[in-house]
Design a protein around this motif. Structure first.
Motif, PDB file in Angstrom:
ATOM      1  N   ARG A 154      -3.748   5.815   4.875  1.00  0.00           N
ATOM      2  CA  ARG A 154      -3.605   7.230   5.242  1.00  0.00           C
ATOM      3  C   ARG A 154      -3.678   7.403   6.750  1.00  0.00           C
ATOM      4  O   ARG A 154      -4.591   6.903   7.391  1.00  0.00           O
ATOM      5  CB  ARG A 154      -4.707   8.056   4.583  1.00  0.00           C
ATOM      6  CG  ARG A 154      -4.727   9.512   5.035  1.00  0.00           C
ATOM      7  CD  ARG A 154      -5.879  10.275   4.440  1.00  0.00           C
ATOM      8  NE  ARG A 154      -5.461  10.882   3.185  1.00  0.00           N
ATOM      9  CZ  ARG A 154      -6.010  11.978   2.678  1.00  0.00           C
ATOM     10  NH1 ARG A 154      -7.008  12.579   3.287  1.00  0.00           N
ATOM     11  NH2 ARG A 154      -5.570  12.459   1.539  1.00  0.00           N
ATOM     12  N   PHE A 155      -2.717   8.129   7.277  1.00  0.00           N
ATOM     13  CA  PHE A 155      -2.708   8.519   8.675  1.00  0.00           C
ATOM     14  C   PHE A 155      -3.060  10.009   8.708  1.00  0.00           C
ATOM     15  O   PHE A 155      -2.287  10.833   8.204  1.00  0.00           O
ATOM     16  CB  PHE A 155      -1.330   8.290   9.302  1.00  0.00           C
ATOM     17  CG  PHE A 155      -0.962   6.843   9.412  1.00  0.00           C
ATOM     18  CD1 PHE A 155      -1.097   6.168  10.612  1.00  0.00           C
ATOM     19  CD2 PHE A 155      -0.486   6.143   8.306  1.00  0.00           C
ATOM     20  CE1 PHE A 155      -0.759   4.820  10.717  1.00  0.00           C
ATOM     21  CE2 PHE A 155      -0.146   4.806   8.392  1.00  0.00           C
ATOM     22  CZ  PHE A 155      -0.288   4.138   9.606  1.00  0.00           C
ATOM     23  N   ARG A 176     -10.508  14.693  -3.880  1.00  0.00           N
ATOM     24  CA  ARG A 176      -9.520  13.748  -4.414  1.00  0.00           C
ATOM     25  C   ARG A 176      -9.902  12.301  -4.113  1.00  0.00           C
ATOM     26  O   ARG A 176      -9.653  11.409  -4.906  1.00  0.00           O
ATOM     27  CB  ARG A 176      -8.139  14.087  -3.835  1.00  0.00           C
ATOM     28  CG  ARG A 176      -7.026  13.158  -4.268  1.00  0.00           C
ATOM     29  CD  ARG A 176      -6.140  13.798  -5.276  1.00  0.00           C
ATOM     30  NE  ARG A 176      -5.194  12.857  -5.837  1.00  0.00           N
ATOM     31  CZ  ARG A 176      -3.888  13.064  -5.886  1.00  0.00           C
ATOM     32  NH1 ARG A 176      -3.377  14.175  -5.405  1.00  0.00           N
ATOM     33  NH2 ARG A 176      -3.107  12.183  -6.449  1.00  0.00           N
ATOM     34  N   SER A 177     -10.488  12.097  -2.938  1.00  0.00           N
ATOM     35  CA  SER A 177     -10.959  10.764  -2.549  1.00  0.00           C
ATOM     36  C   SER A 177     -12.039  10.945  -1.494  1.00  0.00           C
ATOM     37  O   SER A 177     -12.183  12.039  -0.928  1.00  0.00           O
ATOM     38  CB  SER A 177      -9.801   9.928  -1.981  1.00  0.00           C
ATOM     39  OG  SER A 177      -9.529  10.305  -0.644  1.00  0.00           O
ATOM     40  N   PRO A 178     -12.767   9.877  -1.188  1.00  0.00           N
ATOM     41  CA  PRO A 178     -13.770   9.974  -0.118  1.00  0.00           C
ATOM     42  C   PRO A 178     -13.136  10.196   1.256  1.00  0.00           C
ATOM     43  O   PRO A 178     -13.813  10.583   2.201  1.00  0.00           O
ATOM     44  CB  PRO A 178     -14.510   8.639  -0.189  1.00  0.00           C
ATOM     45  CG  PRO A 178     -13.640   7.721  -0.966  1.00  0.00           C
ATOM     46  CD  PRO A 178     -12.783   8.566  -1.843  1.00  0.00           C
ATOM     47  N   LEU A 179     -11.830   9.974   1.353  1.00  0.00           N
ATOM     48  CA  LEU A 179     -11.153  10.159   2.631  1.00  0.00           C
ATOM     49  C   LEU A 179     -11.155  11.619   3.068  1.00  0.00           C
ATOM     50  O   LEU A 179     -11.145  11.915   4.264  1.00  0.00           O
ATOM     51  CB  LEU A 179      -9.713   9.651   2.550  1.00  0.00           C
ATOM     52  CG  LEU A 179      -9.530   8.177   2.197  1.00  0.00           C
ATOM     53  CD1 LEU A 179      -8.054   7.816   2.188  1.00  0.00           C
ATOM     54  CD2 LEU A 179     -10.305   7.290   3.137  1.00  0.00           C
ATOM     55  N   PRO A 225       0.845  -1.202   0.000  1.00  0.00           N
ATOM     56  CA  PRO A 225       0.000   0.000   0.000  1.00  0.00           C
ATOM     57  C   PRO A 225       0.874   1.244   0.000  1.00  0.00           C
ATOM     58  O   PRO A 225       2.034   1.209   0.420  1.00  0.00           O
ATOM     59  CB  PRO A 225      -0.774  -0.110   1.325  1.00  0.00           C
ATOM     60  CG  PRO A 225       0.152  -0.871   2.221  1.00  0.00           C
ATOM     61  CD  PRO A 225       0.879  -1.844   1.317  1.00  0.00           C
ATOM     62  N   HIS A 226       0.336   2.332  -0.476  1.00  0.00           N
ATOM     63  CA  HIS A 226       1.011   3.619  -0.431  1.00  0.00           C
ATOM     64  C   HIS A 226       0.709   4.240   0.938  1.00  0.00           C
ATOM     65  O   HIS A 226      -0.449   4.525   1.242  1.00  0.00           O
ATOM     66  CB  HIS A 226       0.497   4.537  -1.543  1.00  0.00           C
ATOM     67  CG  HIS A 226       0.916   4.094  -2.906  1.00  0.00           C
ATOM     68  ND1 HIS A 226       1.641   4.901  -3.743  1.00  0.00           N
ATOM     69  CD2 HIS A 226       0.730   2.942  -3.577  1.00  0.00           C
ATOM     70  CE1 HIS A 226       1.879   4.273  -4.872  1.00  0.00           C
ATOM     71  NE2 HIS A 226       1.333   3.070  -4.793  1.00  0.00           N
ATOM     72  N   VAL A 227       1.732   4.438   1.745  1.00  0.00           N
ATOM     73  CA  VAL A 227       1.554   5.022   3.073  1.00  0.00           C
ATOM     74  C   VAL A 227       1.597   6.536   2.931  1.00  0.00           C
ATOM     75  O   VAL A 227       2.570   7.102   2.432  1.00  0.00           O
ATOM     76  CB  VAL A 227       2.639   4.539   4.055  1.00  0.00           C
ATOM     77  CG1 VAL A 227       2.471   5.214   5.419  1.00  0.00           C
ATOM     78  CG2 VAL A 227       2.581   3.022   4.193  1.00  0.00           C
ATOM     79  N   TYR A 284      -6.826   5.267   7.719  1.00  0.00           N
ATOM     80  CA  TYR A 284      -7.798   4.976   6.667  1.00  0.00           C
ATOM     81  C   TYR A 284      -7.162   4.116   5.589  1.00  0.00           C
ATOM     82  O   TYR A 284      -6.073   4.418   5.113  1.00  0.00           O
ATOM     83  CB  TYR A 284      -8.308   6.292   6.056  1.00  0.00           C
ATOM     84  CG  TYR A 284      -8.869   7.218   7.105  1.00  0.00           C
ATOM     85  CD1 TYR A 284     -10.219   7.228   7.385  1.00  0.00           C
ATOM     86  CD2 TYR A 284      -8.031   8.047   7.853  1.00  0.00           C
ATOM     87  CE1 TYR A 284     -10.736   8.061   8.374  1.00  0.00           C
ATOM     88  CE2 TYR A 284      -8.535   8.876   8.841  1.00  0.00           C
ATOM     89  CZ  TYR A 284      -9.884   8.883   9.090  1.00  0.00           C
ATOM     90  OH  TYR A 284     -10.389   9.693  10.075  1.00  0.00           O
ATOM     91  N   ASN A 285      -7.868   3.089   5.185  1.00  0.00           N
ATOM     92  CA  ASN A 285      -7.419   2.168   4.145  1.00  0.00           C
ATOM     93  C   ASN A 285      -8.400   2.308   2.988  1.00  0.00           C
ATOM     94  O   ASN A 285      -9.586   2.007   3.145  1.00  0.00           O
ATOM     95  CB  ASN A 285      -7.423   0.747   4.717  1.00  0.00           C
ATOM     96  CG  ASN A 285      -6.898  -0.283   3.762  1.00  0.00           C
ATOM     97  OD1 ASN A 285      -6.829  -0.071   2.565  1.00  0.00           O
ATOM     98  ND2 ASN A 285      -6.551  -1.427   4.292  1.00  0.00           N
TER      99      ASN A 285
END
Length: 149
Positions: free
Chosen positions: A84-85, A123-126, A6-8, A71-72
């Motif tokens: 994502r942290f 950019r994303s739902p995050l 995964p991209h951290v 978040y993953n």
């Protein structure tokens, strides 16, 4: 045989008077809104990466106060998974005139309602989820994160 990783990433959630610091940036999908965010670099702690990314993308020096969440998320096409942290931060100062990272158009301050009204530009739902979690009071102490070199 290839391995999947995964991209951290880290994201800075900076709130001031009910507005959140975001960046407007060029992406392969067009101009999007995101929290100041980016990839963890080798040897860097997660909070240090957050401070660096906020400065590079918004010209704001920030202090990290707490962890909002982890978040993953996988892009809809399945090509990239992000871990994502997201950190609650406060702006300490702004370096007026500082050049922003390539691809960043500008830093903007938006309310939750303004984000809701332009969800197609996120950019994303995050982006919205981190704001919602922050507004719900989700905060975790930084000592839940251990950094070893």
């Amino acid at each position: 045989m290839s391995r999947w990783f995964p991209h951290v990433t880290v994201a800075a959630l900076v709130e001031r008077d009910g507005r959140f610091l975001l960046v407007e940036e060029h992406t392969v999908d067009g101009v999007r809104l995101n929290q100041p965010a980016g990839h963890l670099e080798q040897g860097e702690s997660l909070p240090d990466a957050c401070v660096r990314e906020a400065l590079e993308e918004t010209a704001h020096r920030v202090a990290v106060d707490s962890l909002v969440g982890i978040y993953n998320w996988t892009q809809p096409d399945g090509s990239i998974t992000y871990l994502r942290f997201a950190f609650a931060c406060r702006s300490l100062s702004e370096e007026a005139g500082r050049a922003l990272d390539e691809g960043i158009i500008r830093a903007v301050w938006l309310t939750r309602e303004e984000l809701l009204a332009q969800q197609e530009r996120l950019r994303s739902p995050l982006v919205l989820q981190v704001v919602e979690d922050y507004l719900a009071g989700r905060r975790y102490p930084l000592d839940v994160i251990r950094h070893y070199e």
